[in-house]
Design a protein around this motif. Structure first.
Motif, mmCIF file in Angstrom:
data_model
loop_
_atom_site.group_PDB
_atom_site.id
_atom_site.type_symbol
_atom_site.label_atom_id
_atom_site.label_comp_id
_atom_site.label_asym_id
_atom_site.label_seq_id
_atom_site.Cartn_x
_atom_site.Cartn_y
_atom_site.Cartn_z
ATOM 1 N N SER A 74 65.292 67.182 54.377
ATOM 2 C CA SER A 74 65.684 68.403 53.670
ATOM 3 C C SER A 74 66.056 69.517 54.652
ATOM 4 O O SER A 74 66.890 70.360 54.349
ATOM 5 C CB SER A 74 64.651 68.832 52.625
ATOM 6 O OG SER A 74 63.457 69.116 53.266
ATOM 7 N N ALA A 75 65.462 69.503 55.854
ATOM 8 C CA ALA A 75 65.860 70.518 56.844
ATOM 9 C C ALA A 75 67.251 70.225 57.410
ATOM 10 O O ALA A 75 67.981 71.136 57.816
ATOM 11 C CB ALA A 75 64.856 70.551 57.985
ATOM 12 N N PHE A 76 67.595 68.950 57.440
ATOM 13 C CA PHE A 76 68.892 68.561 58.017
ATOM 14 C C PHE A 76 70.057 69.261 57.309
ATOM 15 O O PHE A 76 71.000 69.724 57.968
ATOM 16 C CB PHE A 76 69.069 67.035 57.942
ATOM 17 C CG PHE A 76 70.430 66.571 58.379
ATOM 18 C CD1 PHE A 76 70.831 66.683 59.697
ATOM 19 C CD2 PHE A 76 71.336 66.053 57.457
ATOM 20 C CE1 PHE A 76 72.092 66.278 60.111
ATOM 21 C CE2 PHE A 76 72.605 65.643 57.850
ATOM 22 C CZ PHE A 76 72.981 65.756 59.188
ATOM 23 N N GLY A 77 69.951 69.389 55.970
ATOM 24 C CA GLY A 77 71.033 70.024 55.206
ATOM 25 C C GLY A 77 71.399 71.399 55.758
ATOM 26 O O GLY A 77 72.480 71.575 56.355
ATOM 27 N N PRO A 78 70.486 72.375 55.632
ATOM 28 C CA PRO A 78 70.832 73.726 56.113
ATOM 29 C C PRO A 78 71.098 73.799 57.614
ATOM 30 O O PRO A 78 71.994 74.502 58.059
ATOM 31 C CB PRO A 78 69.611 74.573 55.729
ATOM 32 C CG PRO A 78 68.525 73.617 55.382
ATOM 33 C CD PRO A 78 69.184 72.333 54.959
ATOM 34 N N TRP A 79 70.323 73.042 58.383
ATOM 35 C CA TRP A 79 70.464 73.135 59.854
ATOM 36 C C TRP A 79 71.844 72.628 60.298
ATOM 37 O O TRP A 79 72.508 73.242 61.134
ATOM 38 C CB TRP A 79 69.349 72.311 60.500
ATOM 39 C CG TRP A 79 69.304 72.349 62.009
ATOM 40 C CD1 TRP A 79 69.636 71.349 62.855
ATOM 41 C CD2 TRP A 79 68.892 73.444 62.841
ATOM 42 N NE1 TRP A 79 69.450 71.731 64.163
ATOM 43 C CE2 TRP A 79 68.991 73.032 64.181
ATOM 44 C CE3 TRP A 79 68.437 74.745 62.582
ATOM 45 C CZ2 TRP A 79 68.660 73.843 65.263
ATOM 46 C CZ3 TRP A 79 68.108 75.560 63.666
ATOM 47 C CH2 TRP A 79 68.219 75.119 64.976
ATOM 48 N N SER A 80 72.280 71.527 59.707
ATOM 49 C CA SER A 80 73.563 70.950 60.144
ATOM 50 C C SER A 80 74.746 71.809 59.694
ATOM 51 O O SER A 80 75.836 71.714 60.249
ATOM 52 C CB SER A 80 73.711 69.522 59.608
ATOM 53 O OG SER A 80 73.646 69.535 58.198
ATOM 54 N N LYS A 81 74.499 72.654 58.681
ATOM 55 C CA LYS A 81 75.591 73.522 58.197
ATOM 56 C C LYS A 81 75.694 74.822 59.004
ATOM 57 O O LYS A 81 76.669 75.554 58.890
ATOM 58 C CB LYS A 81 75.370 73.901 56.712
ATOM 59 C CG LYS A 81 75.311 72.724 55.756
ATOM 60 C CD LYS A 81 76.708 72.241 55.373
ATOM 61 C CE LYS A 81 76.681 71.036 54.480
ATOM 62 N NZ LYS A 81 76.052 69.836 55.079
ATOM 63 N N MET A 82 74.668 75.117 59.776
ATOM 64 C CA MET A 82 74.719 76.357 60.585
ATOM 65 C C MET A 82 75.753 76.215 61.693
ATOM 66 O O MET A 82 76.050 75.103 62.141
ATOM 67 C CB MET A 82 73.362 76.578 61.273
ATOM 68 C CG MET A 82 72.288 77.122 60.398
ATOM 69 S SD MET A 82 70.848 77.369 61.469
ATOM 70 C CE MET A 82 69.646 77.839 60.291
ATOM 71 N N SER A 83 76.249 77.344 62.152
ATOM 72 C CA SER A 83 77.144 77.285 63.306
ATOM 73 C C SER A 83 76.301 77.000 64.557
ATOM 74 O O SER A 83 75.086 77.233 64.562
ATOM 75 C CB SER A 83 77.879 78.615 63.476
ATOM 76 O OG SER A 83 76.961 79.588 63.911
ATOM 77 N N GLY A 84 76.971 76.540 65.598
ATOM 78 C CA GLY A 84 76.262 76.286 66.858
ATOM 79 C C GLY A 84 75.582 77.550 67.364
ATOM 80 O O GLY A 84 74.476 77.493 67.904
ATOM 81 N N MET A 85 76.237 78.685 67.207
ATOM 82 C CA MET A 85 75.664 79.958 67.668
ATOM 83 C C MET A 85 74.361 80.262 66.930
ATOM 84 O O MET A 85 73.396 80.736 67.526
ATOM 85 C CB MET A 85 76.650 81.112 67.435
ATOM 86 C CG MET A 85 77.832 81.102 68.364
ATOM 87 S SD MET A 85 77.363 81.454 70.061
ATOM 88 C CE MET A 85 77.593 83.210 70.092
ATOM 89 N N GLU A 86 74.356 79.966 65.622
ATOM 90 C CA GLU A 86 73.127 80.235 64.845
ATOM 91 C C GLU A 86 71.987 79.323 65.283
ATOM 92 O O GLU A 86 70.845 79.752 65.419
ATOM 93 C CB GLU A 86 73.406 80.056 63.343
ATOM 94 C CG GLU A 86 74.254 81.162 62.748
ATOM 95 C CD GLU A 86 74.746 80.833 61.342
ATOM 96 O OE1 GLU A 86 74.667 81.715 60.475
ATOM 97 O OE2 GLU A 86 75.211 79.698 61.105
ATOM 98 N N ARG A 87 72.324 78.072 65.519
ATOM 99 C CA ARG A 87 71.278 77.145 65.987
ATOM 100 C C ARG A 87 70.772 77.578 67.364
ATOM 101 O O ARG A 87 69.576 77.552 67.642
ATOM 102 C CB ARG A 87 71.826 75.716 66.064
ATOM 103 C CG ARG A 87 72.106 75.098 64.707
ATOM 104 C CD ARG A 87 72.166 73.585 64.793
ATOM 105 N NE ARG A 87 73.329 73.094 65.501
ATOM 106 C CZ ARG A 87 74.495 72.785 64.923
ATOM 107 N NH1 ARG A 87 74.636 72.918 63.616
ATOM 108 N NH2 ARG A 87 75.499 72.340 65.643
ATOM 109 N N ALA A 88 71.715 77.993 68.196
ATOM 110 C CA ALA A 88 71.361 78.402 69.568
ATOM 111 C C ALA A 88 70.368 79.567 69.556
ATOM 112 O O ALA A 88 69.440 79.603 70.354
ATOM 113 C CB ALA A 88 72.613 78.787 70.334
ATOM 114 N N ARG A 89 70.591 80.506 68.622
ATOM 115 C CA ARG A 89 69.730 81.696 68.585
ATOM 116 C C ARG A 89 68.269 81.262 68.357
ATOM 117 O O ARG A 89 67.355 81.769 68.991
ATOM 118 C CB ARG A 89 70.207 82.616 67.449
ATOM 119 C CG ARG A 89 70.002 84.073 67.755
ATOM 120 C CD ARG A 89 70.744 84.962 66.775
ATOM 121 N NE ARG A 89 72.185 84.891 66.920
ATOM 122 C CZ ARG A 89 73.053 84.734 65.914
ATOM 123 N NH1 ARG A 89 72.632 84.607 64.674
ATOM 124 N NH2 ARG A 89 74.352 84.710 66.138
#
Ligand SMILES: NC(=O)c1ccc[n+]([C@@H]2O[C@H](COP(=O)([O-])OP(=O)(O)OC[C@H]3O[C@@H](n4cnc5c(N)ncnc54)[C@H](O)[C@@H]3O)[C@@H](O)[C@H]2O)c1
Ligand SMILES: C[N+](C)(C)CCCC=O
Length: 517
Positions: free
Chosen positions: A83-98
């Motif tokens: 269930s975390a994969f859904g939102p996380w994979s949709k984030m931009s790389g910059m958002e994940r990086a933060r």
């Protein structure tokens, strides 16, 4: 220090005295009582009710109990990751990086307590444990930096048509770790996985379950979606449940060759990709024109980090015959000077091996070497520290074996302890052939002042990580992994992105369909 002691989820075995609080932790003073499983954003108690003792190598005391995860718990952890994969994979790389950068900051601010917990559970010296925590942090920072650079290709086709590629995440990745670098392995696996948009369920070794859960808490605190990084505890049964789970897309494993073979077999049932970081029996070749001081330092770094429990160790030390006596004299002198003892003391350079059975196994390799004709030049004995509280710990004196030949067990098999085998050689061709005469291929090292020879040799060495005039350095920007039976895939460096993502190709037609029918 007090805030740190109180803020951390363990309790001293006895009430901390003022000196304990001021001085820092001491071996034998900690009991861990909090749950070590973590999924969907919090620590969890397993319903399995199968508990195992976890030991403190420095003292031999029971440190905590591990609650093994069964089918139900593994299912819950994978579900959380899915269930975390859904939102996380949709984030931009910059958002994940933060979020990853925030996790790196949290690691930095908790460096000492993470390092201390690693020491208490693994037995390595605090000096080394701090470096492991730094490597974990740097790895997360590095892949945070790469997260926004993930990109595909644009390919022009006739008539204005074109194709493009997208680099997409795989889904729920499983990480399975060994006990020699518990926190670092969890970071080396999760950082590239998360940067690519995957989620992860991580299973540490049951011998060292304590620190991976700290990483899970850190990612959660940094703002990761609930379930992004989960920890399930257990041994081979739990690992096997993870590998077989239909919602798991990839397995990244660090451990022994026999277990790696099983992992690959299990993953093959679901055609799941694997990363395998396996064992080694690496050669370190020292030519007579080497800078002897650096060669000696290199040999020590190649054999005695983490009590010799390092996959990439250069345990077959080939020394050119002309310099063998000087080399051996110096190596033995420095090995005998290594301070063994309480791994939490700043002055200690070698702590305890990870477990009693492992210590016994390493000592039996030394006995076998003697029977096969090797000479013990120093060490190879159980070591009992003078401090009474350390008497049940798993210590041994670091060992240098001389008069070794290629047929001996100590030269052929991975010992995974502080045992260096020294062999002599005459020519470059001869040593190259002997160095490559193994089924493993994790690392290799060459010491020489002749740059041409160094590159010529490295080109022919069958090993994934080669060192020229150094050994066992692993900057996170540089790929690490093995040839032959030492593994598949790489960790660290840019290339690892390819092992945690898949390529989608999209064709775009700008004209009419040219049908043959
Ligand atoms: N190449 C590398 O990067 C690297 C790094 C560290 C350690 N190692 C290797 O690891 C070995 C020592 O570690 P170890 O004793 O923990 O290794 P191991 O293979 O016994 O165990 C590794 C992990 O696999 C799990 N496991 C065991 N059987 C399993 C199964 N059937 N299915 C799924 N999971 C299973 C264990 O619980 C543990 O978490 C050495 O050979 C060393 O060289 C390699
Ligand atoms: C000791 N190094 C260099 C950090 C290597 C760790 C990976 C293998 O055990």
């Amino acid at each position: 220090m007090l805030r740190r002691l109180l803020g951390f989820p363990w309790r001293p075995a006895t009430a901390p005295t003022l000196s304990a609080v001021v001085r820092c932790l001491s071996s034998g003073a900690i009991n861990i009582t909090v749950p070590l499983n973590f999924w969907a954003g919090q620590r969890r108690i397993s319903q399995e009710n199968r508990k195992e003792n976890v030991y403190e190598p420095a003292t031999g005391r029971v440190l905590c109990h591990l609650e093994q995860c069964g089918e139900e718990e593994v299912g819950q952890a994978v579900k959380a990751a899915k269930s975390a994969f859904g939102p996380w994979s949709k984030m931009s790389g910059m958002e994940r990086a933060r979020i990853m950068i925030e996790a790196a900051h949290l690691i930095e601010s908790r460096r000492e307590e993470i390092a201390e917990m690693e020491v208490v559970n693994n037995g390595k010296s605090i000096t080394e444990a701090r470096l492991d925590v730094d490597s974990a942090r740097l790895c997360i920072e590095y892949y945070a930096g790469l997260a926004s650079t993930l990109a595909g290709q644009h390919v022009q086709l006739p008539g204005g048509s074109f194709a493009y590629t997208r680099r997409e995440p795989l889904g729920v990745c499983v990480g399975i770790g060994a006990w020699n670098y518990p926190f670092q392995i969890a970071a080396w696996k999760s950082a590239p996985a998360l940067a690519c948009g995957n989620s992860m369920v991580f299973k540490p070794s049951p011998v060292t379950p304590v620190t991976a859960v700290l990483l899970a808490e850190i990612y959660a605190k940094a703002g990761a979606p609930e379930g992004l990084f989960n920890v399930v505890q257990g041994g081979q049964e739990t690992g096997s449940l993870l590998c077989h789970h239909p919602d798991v897309a990839k397995v990244s494993f660090t451990g022994s060759v026999p277990t790696g073979q099983k992992i690959m077999e299990m993953a093959s049932k679901g055609i799941k990709p694997v990363t395998l970081e396996l064992g080694g029996k690496s050669p370190l070749i020292i030519f007579k024109d080497s800078d002897l001081e650096n060669a000696v330092r290199g040999a020590l770094m190649a054999n005695f980090l983490s009590q010799g429990q390092v996959c990439s160790n250069g345990t077959r030390v080939y020394v050119q015959k002309d310099i063998l006596p000087e080399f051996v004299e110096e190596v033995v002198k420095r090995t005998q000077a290594i301070t063994i003892g309480d791994p939490l003391l700043e002055s200690t350079r070698m702590g305890a091996l990870v477990s009693r059975p492992h210590l016994d196994k390493v000592l039996s390799f030394v006995e076998q070497a003697k029977k096969e004709g090797a000479t013990v030049l120093c060490g190879g004995e159980p070591f009992v520290p003078s401090d009474p509280k350390l008497r049940g710990g798993y210590y041994m004196t670091p060992c240098v074996l001389g008069d070794c030949t290629d047929e001996m067990t100590c030269v052929k098999e991975e010992i995974f302890g502080p045992v260096m085998s020294v062999l002599s050689f005459k020519t470059e061709q001869e040593v190259l052939q002997r160095a490559n005469n193994t089924t493993m291929g994790l690392a290799a090292g060459v010491f020489t002042r002749d740059v041409t020879r160094a590159h010529r040799l490295v080109e022919q060495l069958e090993a994934g990580s080669c060192f020229i005039n150094n050994y066992n350095i692993t900057p996170v920007e540089v790929p690490f992994g093995g040839f032959k039976m030492s593994g598949i895939g790489r960790e660290n460096g840019q290339v690892t992105i390819e092992f945690y993502s898949q390529l989608k190709t999209v064709f775009v037609e700008m004209g009419d369909v040219d049908s043959l029918f």
